[in-house]
Design an enzyme around this catalytic site. Sequence first.
Site, PDB file in Angstrom:
ATOM      1  N   TYR A   1       0.851  -1.185   0.000  1.00  0.00           N
ATOM      2  CA  TYR A   1       0.000   0.000   0.000  1.00  0.00           C
ATOM      3  C   TYR A   1       0.884   1.230   0.000  1.00  0.00           C
ATOM      4  O   TYR A   1       2.091   1.155   0.242  1.00  0.00           O
ATOM      5  CB  TYR A   1      -0.903   0.010   1.248  1.00  0.00           C
ATOM      6  CG  TYR A   1      -0.157   0.274   2.529  1.00  0.00           C
ATOM      7  CD1 TYR A   1       0.503  -0.749   3.189  1.00  0.00           C
ATOM      8  CD2 TYR A   1      -0.070   1.564   3.062  1.00  0.00           C
ATOM      9  CE1 TYR A   1       1.228  -0.509   4.345  1.00  0.00           C
ATOM     10  CE2 TYR A   1       0.645   1.811   4.214  1.00  0.00           C
ATOM     11  CZ  TYR A   1       1.287   0.769   4.852  1.00  0.00           C
ATOM     12  OH  TYR A   1       2.006   1.004   5.997  1.00  0.00           O
TER      13      TYR A   1
ATOM     14  N   ASP B   1       5.517   5.258  12.094  1.00  0.00           N
ATOM     15  CA  ASP B   1       6.981   5.104  12.139  1.00  0.00           C
ATOM     16  C   ASP B   1       7.677   6.155  13.016  1.00  0.00           C
ATOM     17  O   ASP B   1       8.610   5.832  13.750  1.00  0.00           O
ATOM     18  CB  ASP B   1       7.571   5.165  10.716  1.00  0.00           C
ATOM     19  CG  ASP B   1       7.203   3.949   9.879  1.00  0.00           C
ATOM     20  OD1 ASP B   1       6.578   3.014  10.411  1.00  0.00           O
ATOM     21  OD2 ASP B   1       7.541   3.935   8.683  1.00  0.00           O
TER      22      ASP B   1
ATOM     23  N   GLU C   1      30.081   3.034  33.880  1.00  0.00           N
ATOM     24  CA  GLU C   1      31.305   2.544  33.226  1.00  0.00           C
ATOM     25  C   GLU C   1      32.016   3.668  32.478  1.00  0.00           C
ATOM     26  O   GLU C   1      33.200   3.576  32.190  1.00  0.00           O
ATOM     27  CB  GLU C   1      30.962   1.403  32.266  1.00  0.00           C
ATOM     28  CG  GLU C   1      30.676   0.092  32.985  1.00  0.00           C
ATOM     29  CD  GLU C   1      30.487  -1.054  32.003  1.00  0.00           C
ATOM     30  OE1 GLU C   1      31.491  -1.581  31.517  1.00  0.00           O
ATOM     31  OE2 GLU C   1      29.322  -1.401  31.730  1.00  0.00           O
TER      32      GLU C   1
HETATM   33  N1  ASP Z   1       5.276   3.972   7.088  1.00  0.00           N
HETATM   34  C1  ASP Z   1       4.006   4.283   7.650  1.00  0.00           C
HETATM   35  C2  ASP Z   1       4.099   5.655   8.267  1.00  0.00           C
HETATM   36  O1  ASP Z   1       4.763   5.808   9.257  1.00  0.00           O
HETATM   37  C3  ASP Z   1       3.625   3.249   8.646  1.00  0.00           C
HETATM   38  C4  ASP Z   1       2.361   3.506   9.444  1.00  0.00           C
HETATM   39  O2  ASP Z   1       1.774   4.564   9.436  1.00  0.00           O
HETATM   40  O3  ASP Z   1       1.933   2.565  10.139  1.00  0.00           O
HETATM   41  O4  ASP Z   1       3.525   6.574   7.767  1.00  0.00           O
END
Ligand code: ASP
Length: 348
Positions: free
Chosen positions: A45, A112, A305
């Site tokens: 898509y 994202d 550390e």
């Molecule tokens: N790649 C898409 C976006 O971040 C994935 C999503 O919306 O689930 O727009």
Amino acid sequence: MKTVCTLIIVLFVCISSIAQKPRVIILATGGTIAGEGASADRAAYTAGKVPIASLLKAVPGIEKIAAITGEQIANVGSQDMTIDIWMKLNKRINEIYANNEADGIVITHGTDTQEETAYFLNLTERTDKPVVLTGSMRPSTAISADGPKNLFDAVTVAASPKSAGRGVLLVFNESIFDGRDVSKGNTTKVDAFYAPNLGPLGQVYDGRVAYYQSAMRKANKETPFDIAGVTSLPKVGIAYMYADADPVAINNFVKDGYKGIIIAGVGNGNFNKAFYDAIAEAIKKGVVVVRSSHVGSGRVTQYDEVDDKTLGTIVSDDLNPQKARILLMLGLTQTSNRDMLQSYFFTY
Ligand code: ASP
């Protein structure tokens, strides 16, 4: 006469219930929630295709919760999210609340980078009114698309007076998350978001909102990160640490004039000797370096550390690298003082 009176009363009740409905503005930015595929059973898509008016039509009953209007701010997959779009959102949100145009705001967004936008707005919004992000994992054309339900839930949360004063929120798969702690934790499942350090703030189910805890570090009118007159942010990059890593990214960030570097370290923000030397060199040249971790949860603690005092590094506390980058970019608009910047990481 009796019928006329009854009609008038019914009309009055209807009008006053419409008038009393909270006003929610949806700011659409694209993402899979606005995605379109060739058929319902195929994964392929394109994100950011469907306008907000069509998305709303797919959510039966949403008009009963609130008087809704939609605005298209952008229409991108959130892998293409930019600081410019963040600035646009920030400006429009502040304007909406300053002009009393709405009681709640929902932002539809790709998943994202949704956690980044949520945190950016959490740091910059000068409001106590609800700002709620949501999106979906399946495009609008898929079988069992999750977008309509997430949008319904997000509007419910934004319209609820219980959501005021909680900072910027992210609603997904019936959970309500704090914009600071929330992170994307799965690449494809509809239960894609989690709050790795503190858990969700509450739940939204069947049109009802229930909160169980409140975030301490959230946006409010006193935020020091007023970006009203700011047109761009200082460049901050992220260098990923792994076994036998080469510090080529660190060296190139310095060469390209970056003002800050986030180390996505191993464990408690650790790195190897090659990184150590490159970081020392970067700090000597005036670049601010923050130790974060790519572990996924937990704090990066000072003087463990790594001796931060000797090296001159800052720790991210429990912010993941992509969120630490946002706080450092905003922090650098205010100061380049290391102690001050460190105090931001312990406060916001
Ligand atoms: N790649 C898409 C976006 O971040 C994935 C999503 O919306 O689930 O727009």
